[in-house]
Design a protein around this motif. Structure first.
Motif, PDB file in Angstrom:
ATOM      1  N   LEU A   6     -54.191  57.374 -87.213  1.00  0.00           N
ATOM      2  CA  LEU A   6     -53.048  57.379 -88.119  1.00  0.00           C
ATOM      3  C   LEU A   6     -53.112  58.647 -88.954  1.00  0.00           C
ATOM      4  CD1 LEU A   6     -51.234  54.871 -88.598  1.00  0.00           C
ATOM      5  CD2 LEU A   6     -52.807  54.199 -90.415  1.00  0.00           C
ATOM      6  N   ARG A   7     -52.104  59.507 -88.828  1.00  0.00           N
ATOM      7  CA  ARG A   7     -52.139  60.747 -89.612  1.00  0.00           C
ATOM      8  C   ARG A   7     -50.825  60.976 -90.350  1.00  0.00           C
ATOM      9  NH1 ARG A   7     -56.368  64.798 -86.694  1.00  0.00           N
ATOM     10  NH2 ARG A   7     -58.099  63.337 -86.940  1.00  0.00           N
ATOM     11  N   PRO A   8     -50.773  60.537 -91.575  1.00  0.00           N
ATOM     12  CA  PRO A   8     -49.571  60.786 -92.368  1.00  0.00           C
ATOM     13  C   PRO A   8     -49.507  62.246 -92.795  1.00  0.00           C
ATOM     14  CG  PRO A   8     -51.116  59.313 -93.534  1.00  0.00           C
ATOM     15  CD  PRO A   8     -51.816  59.813 -92.313  1.00  0.00           C
ATOM     16  N   GLY A  45     -52.198  64.986 -80.043  1.00  0.00           N
ATOM     17  CA  GLY A  45     -52.166  64.514 -81.423  1.00  0.00           C
ATOM     18  C   GLY A  45     -53.138  65.293 -82.290  1.00  0.00           C
ATOM     19  N   ASP A  46     -54.276  65.632 -81.720  1.00  0.00           N
ATOM     20  CA  ASP A  46     -55.260  66.432 -82.443  1.00  0.00           C
ATOM     21  C   ASP A  46     -54.655  67.779 -82.837  1.00  0.00           C
ATOM     22  OD1 ASP A  46     -57.803  67.303 -83.406  1.00  0.00           O
ATOM     23  OD2 ASP A  46     -58.077  68.409 -81.544  1.00  0.00           O
ATOM     24  N   ILE A  47     -54.014  68.410 -81.879  1.00  0.00           N
ATOM     25  CA  ILE A  47     -53.488  69.761 -82.110  1.00  0.00           C
ATOM     26  C   ILE A  47     -52.316  69.748 -83.100  1.00  0.00           C
ATOM     27  CG2 ILE A  47     -52.369  71.735 -80.999  1.00  0.00           C
ATOM     28  CD1 ILE A  47     -54.042  70.914 -78.441  1.00  0.00           C
ATOM     29  N   THR A  83     -51.585  67.690 -85.381  1.00  0.00           N
ATOM     30  CA  THR A  83     -51.880  67.288 -86.763  1.00  0.00           C
ATOM     31  C   THR A  83     -52.574  68.398 -87.556  1.00  0.00           C
ATOM     32  OG1 THR A  83     -53.812  66.035 -85.969  1.00  0.00           O
ATOM     33  CG2 THR A  83     -51.812  64.791 -86.472  1.00  0.00           C
ATOM     34  N   ASP A  84     -53.148  69.380 -86.892  1.00  0.00           N
ATOM     35  CA  ASP A  84     -53.619  70.546 -87.656  1.00  0.00           C
ATOM     36  C   ASP A  84     -52.420  71.375 -88.127  1.00  0.00           C
ATOM     37  OD1 ASP A  84     -56.266  69.787 -87.355  1.00  0.00           O
ATOM     38  OD2 ASP A  84     -56.955  71.805 -86.840  1.00  0.00           O
ATOM     39  N   LEU A  85     -51.416  71.483 -87.280  1.00  0.00           N
ATOM     40  CA  LEU A  85     -50.171  72.110 -87.734  1.00  0.00           C
ATOM     41  C   LEU A  85     -49.578  71.278 -88.872  1.00  0.00           C
ATOM     42  CD1 LEU A  85     -47.759  74.026 -87.591  1.00  0.00           C
ATOM     43  CD2 LEU A  85     -46.907  72.735 -85.650  1.00  0.00           C
TER      44      LEU A  85
HETATM   45 MN    MN Z   1     -58.660  67.817 -85.135  1.00  0.00          MN
END
Ligand code: MN
Ligand code: IPM
Length: 363
Positions: free
Chosen positions: A103-105, A251-253, A255-257
């Motif tokens: 979960l990444r708000p 999703g990893d990529i 969410t850094d953006l």
């Molecule tokens: Mn990451």
């Protein structure tokens, strides 16, 4: 009185000092909102690896399973242990506890500036649901003919129907909840982050799972973006996005953006969630361990405090979670306390104290 057992894994680098802020906020919340918190800290880290040959003990998951939730500081210090070894610990907990939702708000608080000029508090309010236990991170593969001119490596993605379906479904359910709460999007919308134009098995299968789930949510708008184009659209029109569902690596990529949209890594937190509650979920700031700043207390603890907020929300203390959010907003809104990443000179502790002070002031 309700009581919660929280496992703390401070980890490496600045992990110890940010975990202190996490505990302070937890204690303040428990004090104000009338629940009990007991914490136990585990020194699982690269230093432990250097001493014992492993990041965490063999029965680590068994030990953790006795807790209601886990707070993770940050793992990894490549000067001590190679990242692909130390970070297995994180992946082992995610997989072992079936924390299949990451979960990444992504929310930009007033008073925080983003390096991306389209990002304002009005335009940035996104929730990324990242599949968290399989896909590109399945760990299936190998090295072959090493040391010969014919050497090669294989890294295979594993996409199960169950794995895709449940993560995507969680995303649609989240969109439904958000649209009831009146998020910035006019209706709930779930964007499918994909790459089925090039990944002709895995992502085609993922798209099928998305279409299958979408049929159960006629009230939610569907949308699709290829991951490369999505990075562009997120910068150009952040306000278009509501919920995004993505595979593990994509999703990893993105969410850094996303972290940059929300003002930087100092503000970005994530939850590794087992929605059924069969296992404890785990909450973390998503930044690295910044070994060169260790002990200097200069990193921004807001990401950590956000992680605590998400944890409390997850374990049913939503009133305390909302209170923390209000306190963060009040602290950042006045702009008086600014850590180094924000162009100021306040310390980790000063920012933590400001949030705790704001909580007390509105208790
Ligand atoms: Mn990451
Ligand atoms: C994250 C991190 C991890 C990941 C690394 C540290 C293995 O980047 O949580 O986003 O890739 O999932």
């Amino acid at each position: 009185m309700k009581s919660h057992r929280i496992a703390l894994i401070p980890g490496d680098g600045v992990g110890v000092e940010i975990t202190e802020e996490a505990v302070r906020v937890l204690d303040t919340a428990s004090d104000i909102h009338g629940f009990d918190v007991s914490t136990e800290s585990f020194d699982w880290s690269c230093d432990r690896y250097l001493e014992t040959g492993s990041m965490m003990p063999e029965d680590a998951l068994e030990v953790l399973s006795g807790f209601d939730s886990i707070f993770l500081g940050c793992i990894g210090d490549s000067n001590k242990v190679e990242d692909h070894i130390s970070l297995q610990m994180l992946l082992a907990i995610r997989k072992g506890f079936d924390q299949y939702v990451n979960l990444r708000p992504i929310k930009l608080y007033p008073g925080v500036s983003s390096p991306i000029s389209t990002a304002t508090p009005e335009t940035v309010d996104i929730l990324v649901i990242r599949e968290n236990t399989e896909g590109e991170y399945s760990g299936v593969g190998g090295f072959f003919k090493r040391g010969t001119p014919d050497a090669f490596a294989l890294q295979t993605g594993v996409f199960t129907w169950k794995g895709c379906e449940r993560a995507i479904r969680y995303g649609f359910e989240a969109a439904r909840k958000r649209s009831k709460l009146g998020s910035s999007a006019p209706v709930g919308r779930v964007t499918n982050c994909t790459k089925s134009n090039a990944l002709n098995y895995s992502m085609v299968f993922w798209d099928e799972a998305y279409d299958h789930v979408a049929r159960d949510f006629p009230d939610i708008e569907t949308d699709m973006a290829l991951v490369d184009a999505l990075t562009m659209w997120l910068v150009k029109n952040p306000d278009f996005f509501d919920v995004i569902v993505a595979s593990n690596l994509f999703g990893d990529i993105i969410t850094d953006l996303g972290a940059m949209l929300q003002g930087g890594m100092g503000f970005a937190a994530g939850g590794n969630v087992n929605p059924e509650g069969d296992y404890p979920s785990m909450f973390e700031p998503i930044h690295g361990s910044a070994p060169k700043y260790t002990g200097q207390r200069v990193v921004n603890p807001i990401a950590t405090i956000e992680a605590v907020r998400m944890m409390l929300d997850n374990i049913g203390e939503s009133e305390a979670a909302d209170h923390i959010q209000t306190a963060i907003a009040a602290t950042l809104g006045t702009g008086q306390v600014r850590t180094r990443d924000m162009g100021g000179s306040s310390s980790t502790v000063e920012m933590g104290s400001a949030v705790v002070g704001a909580m007390r002031a509105t208790a």
